[in-house]
Structures are given as C-alpha cells and as structure tokens.
Design a protein around this motif. Sequence first.
Motif, PDB file in Angstrom:
ATOM      1  N   VAL A  77       0.816  -1.113  -0.080  1.00 43.38           N
ATOM      2  CA  VAL A  77      -0.043   0.031   0.064  1.00 43.38           C
ATOM      3  C   VAL A  77       0.885   1.215   0.066  1.00 43.38           C
ATOM      4  O   VAL A  77       0.476   2.272  -0.579  1.00 43.38           O
ATOM      5  N   VAL A  78       2.073   1.104   0.738  1.00 44.82           N
ATOM      6  CA  VAL A  78       2.998   2.295   0.493  1.00 44.82           C
ATOM      7  C   VAL A  78       3.291   2.685  -0.678  1.00 44.82           C
ATOM      8  O   VAL A  78       3.458   3.688  -1.184  1.00 44.82           O
ATOM      9  N   VAL A 137       1.584   9.741   7.014  1.00 43.78           N
ATOM     10  CA  VAL A 137       1.891   9.569   8.415  1.00 43.78           C
ATOM     11  C   VAL A 137       1.776   7.616   8.624  1.00 43.78           C
ATOM     12  O   VAL A 137       2.510   7.138   9.451  1.00 43.78           O
ATOM     13  N   GLY A 138       0.748   7.109   8.111  1.00 42.96           N
ATOM     14  CA  GLY A 138       0.593   5.711   8.294  1.00 42.96           C
ATOM     15  C   GLY A 138       1.703   4.987   7.512  1.00 42.96           C
ATOM     16  O   GLY A 138       2.381   3.951   7.814  1.00 42.96           O
ATOM     17  N   ALA A 139       2.142   5.561   6.367  1.00 42.69           N
ATOM     18  CA  ALA A 139       3.148   5.031   5.388  1.00 42.69           C
ATOM     19  C   ALA A 139       4.423   5.011   6.400  1.00 42.69           C
ATOM     20  O   ALA A 139       5.221   4.170   6.345  1.00 42.69           O
ATOM     21  N   ALA A 140       4.692   6.340   6.877  1.00 40.81           N
ATOM     22  CA  ALA A 140       6.133   6.368   7.826  1.00 40.81           C
ATOM     23  C   ALA A 140       6.096   5.408   8.997  1.00 40.81           C
ATOM     24  O   ALA A 140       7.375   4.864   9.313  1.00 40.81           O
ATOM     25  N   PHE A 145      -3.416   3.695   7.973  1.00 40.14           N
ATOM     26  CA  PHE A 145      -3.487   4.036   6.481  1.00 40.14           C
ATOM     27  C   PHE A 145      -4.696   3.561   6.092  1.00 40.14           C
ATOM     28  O   PHE A 145      -5.284   4.259   4.926  1.00 40.14           O
ATOM     29  N   GLY A 146      -5.500   2.438   6.440  1.00 38.76           N
ATOM     30  CA  GLY A 146      -6.505   2.060   5.852  1.00 38.76           C
ATOM     31  C   GLY A 146      -7.736   3.258   6.141  1.00 38.76           C
ATOM     32  O   GLY A 146      -8.581   3.547   5.264  1.00 38.76           O
ATOM     33  N   LEU A 147      -7.794   3.900   7.163  1.00 43.24           N
ATOM     34  CA  LEU A 147      -8.839   4.974   7.626  1.00 43.24           C
ATOM     35  C   LEU A 147      -8.618   6.226   6.700  1.00 43.24           C
ATOM     36  O   LEU A 147      -9.649   6.680   6.349  1.00 43.24           O
ATOM     37  N   ALA A 148      -7.241   6.395   6.622  1.00 34.67           N
ATOM     38  CA  ALA A 148      -6.961   7.692   5.901  1.00 34.67           C
ATOM     39  C   ALA A 148      -7.343   7.350   4.304  1.00 34.67           C
ATOM     40  O   ALA A 148      -8.008   8.215   3.533  1.00 34.67           O
ATOM     41  N   VAL A 183       3.582  -0.859  16.316  1.00 38.45           N
ATOM     42  CA  VAL A 183       3.444   0.185  15.471  1.00 38.45           C
ATOM     43  C   VAL A 183       3.301  -0.019  13.907  1.00 38.45           C
ATOM     44  O   VAL A 183       2.451   0.678  13.506  1.00 38.45           O
ATOM     45  N   PHE A 184       3.806  -1.211  13.371  1.00 41.82           N
ATOM     46  CA  PHE A 184       3.317  -1.542  12.106  1.00 41.82           C
ATOM     47  C   PHE A 184       1.605  -1.725  11.978  1.00 41.82           C
ATOM     48  O   PHE A 184       1.351  -1.374  11.099  1.00 41.82           O
ATOM     49  N   SER A 185       1.241  -2.431  12.877  1.00 42.34           N
ATOM     50  CA  SER A 185      -0.222  -2.560  13.152  1.00 42.34           C
ATOM     51  C   SER A 185      -1.187  -1.041  13.048  1.00 42.34           C
ATOM     52  O   SER A 185      -2.020  -0.914  12.508  1.00 42.34           O
ATOM     53  N   VAL A 186      -0.595  -0.199  13.926  1.00 44.07           N
ATOM     54  CA  VAL A 186      -1.311   1.079  14.128  1.00 44.07           C
ATOM     55  C   VAL A 186      -1.042   1.754  12.572  1.00 44.07           C
ATOM     56  O   VAL A 186      -2.187   2.518  12.197  1.00 44.07           O
TER      57      VAL A 186
END
Length: 462
Positions: A35-36, A124-127, A99-102, A91-94
């Motif tokens: 996804v990233v 932010v999710g990608a980071a 990312f999904g919500l965004a 942190v990966f799970s968060v």
Amino acid sequence: MSAAGSTSLAELAPAGRRATGIGWTLAATSFGFVVVQLDVTIVNVAMPQIGKDLGAGVTGLQWIVDAYTLAFAALLLTAGSFADRFGSRRVFSVGLVLFGLASLGCAVAPSIGVLIAARAAQGVGAALILPTSLSLLSHACAGDAVARTRAIGWWSAIGGVVSAAGPVLGGALTTGLGWRSIFFVNLPICALGLWAVRRYVAETVRAAAGRLDVGGQLLAIVALFFLTHAVIEGGVLGWTDWTVLAGFAVAALAIAAFVRNESRVPAPMIPLGIFRSRAFSAAIVLGVLMNITFYGSIFVLSLYFQHSKGYTPTQTGLALLPFTVIMLANLASGRLARRFSQRTPVIAGFLLSALAFALLHGVDAATPYLRILPSLLLLAIGAGIGTPALTSLVIGSVASSLSATASAIFGAARQVGSAIGVALFGALLVGLPAQVATGAVFAFDLSAFLRLAGALIAVLCL
C-alpha cells in the motif's frame, strides 16, 4: 526459508502464538509495503479526473502528491524511534489501521482540502509502516545476514512489481470505476496485512524504556519537513527563491538543535553513537547517492523521451519497461551475498550503474532507442542487486533493539535523496528539445561520477 530464522522466531514468539518463520513475516510485512508503494504511483494517473470532479487547480493537485511525500518523510525518524521503544509489530499494526482509515477518507473526500488532509494522514501511516516492516523482517531472520538480504530482496521485488503496476492499475480503476476506487482498493490490503501480522508475526525486542524525547521528535519532524519541502520547491521556484532559502535555513537550524538535544538528553530519540559505525554511516551516504541518481535519472529519462525524442506518454512508459528487470535483480542480490559477501552486491550495483550512465553520454534527439536500451537494463540490474544488500547492511550494523530506528534513518535519507535528484536534475531540463538532451547528458555524467564515488566509499567503508 532459513532454518536459523525459523528456529529463532519460534523461540521469540509470545506464548500461544504460532511462529511459522520468515515466509509469513515476509508476506505480512509485504501487505504494508504494497500500500505504501502503490499510493506513490497509482494517484498520478487519476489527477485529471480528481481535478475535474473536485474543482482543483494545478496547485491543489500538486499538494495531493506533496502532502503524502512530506508527511511520509517528516515522520520516518519518529516512527522508527517509536517502533524500537514500543515494538515494531505494534507500530506496524497502528500504521496499517491509520493508512486504511486515511484511504477511506480519501475515497469519500467531498473537497480538495479534505483529500489533501487525508493524503497527509496516509503519509503518516506510511511512515509507521515502512521502517517497522524492515525491522520485523530483520527480527525474523535472527541475525542471519544472508537470510536477511534474501528476505529484503523479495520484499524489494514485491515493491518493484507494485510500483510498475501502479499506473496501469490506477488507469484501469479510474477509467472503469472512477478515481475514488484507487483509494478503496487499499482497504482489503490493509485488512489482510493486519490479520497476518497479528496472527503470525512475533514482536521485536524493545529498547530500554526511558523518558520520551519529545524535543527530539519535534525537531526531527521540523528538520525533515522543511528540508524536503525546500528541495521540492527549489526545483519549481528556483534555488535562490527566498522561500526556498528560508526553508533550508529552518532545516539547518532544526538539525543543529536536534544534534545538540540528542547529545544532552538521557534517553535520546536517536543515540548519536549509532553513527560511530563506519559501515552504518557509509550506508546512509550510499542510500542518498543511490536515490539521487536512480530516481533523478528516471525523471530525466521521462522528460528526455517526451520533450527531446517526441514520444507520447504511452511510448515513454513502454520505453521505460526494461526497468522491470529490477525485480529479478532484487532476488539475485541475496544469492550474490551468500556466495561472496554482503558488500559485493552493493559495489557491483554501483559500478554497473556508473557504466549505465557513462554509456548514455552524448545522447541527443536523434539517438536510436536501441542504443539507450542497454543502459536501462544495466541501471535496473545495478539498482536491483545493490538495494537489498545495502538495506540489509544498514539493519545489520546496529543492535537489534535499534533496527527500526536504523531503517527509518535510511528511509528518511533515501526520501530526501529522491527529492534532491528530481529537483536538481529537473532544473537542468529546460528549453528546446536539443537543450533538454544536453541537460540530460549532464545529469547522466554527474550520476556516473556519483556512482563511482559511491563504489569507492563501499570498497573503503563497508
């Protein structure tokens, strides 16, 4: 699958959790990497329709891309620090959830402002996802350098497939279902990744908990944001524009303050001692050089084919198709490391890339494509065999409790390198078709020099 990696993972897995080895860790982390990478390329082809539907101008469309890039680059160091402190799996799970919500926010965005904000949230999710995915892979390999290089080779190859497929998938979805579908497609991928990582992947070793370095986190974000933004704007407004110079000045001050802060606080975000490792510091420099030349050259080639040779966008895409060889080269990196040494693929990759750029010397509007083709193949092979081995060296040169921080530093350096390459080389391609070709040749010559310098650094320092 490495027997050592499988055994170690079984020993480290939490009670009641079945550890099935590197393969499942690779699969789970690859969902995040997909996804990233996908959202770096899939959005570009949908820009015209997004602009039409939301009434956005060129500036608004640029920020759809830049909001993701800036948030991604600015928060990489913070994400790596958090992962080493709280656990990469957590942190990966968060990151996947965010990312999904965004992505859902992007898909239902009623205005360009909401879409840009949701894209920043994706960044932010990608980071959170990128450094932790590498940390989890390294943890699964349990110190086996060859297994780590092989796993990262597969991880890189998957990313290469997705990057190549992004524009094609984006075009098909946009044409068939509308631009919102390119964001909806992320939801099932994030869900699968979250299920796999929670079901099969063990948590990493956490660094000793101390007082949270809030000052370091904020200074790192400011430094990376303004540095990346100044580089992006420098390629558009010119390097002497006051806003660009101001951005570099703020970044420089923030970096100086960050170093001072990290040397004084009891629990620094980044232990500065990590840079005492000659191999680690050299690998960071090599990562910057790699991305300046590789991503800068892809940008140059795209403009050269269209503005100098008169190719259509479709013809340009086909002309760049040889870069898909990078996927096979990614997989070959581990074999070379196993047969020779980890630094061998890095040195060979830089030398092959230098040769590729040298062969492009003297190209002009009349240069036949068949003369350019060998350089494209050599560049793809050089980048493909060098990147996984260099990434593995970065992670392997630090303690396991700092693996996410190390991969975040490497990722941030490469992100900045990519921005510098596109901005710097792009500024050379102005004027008539003949002038574009001349600028392209200068960029290729400079890239050859930088790659040779990189090969020398690798020989002396890795």
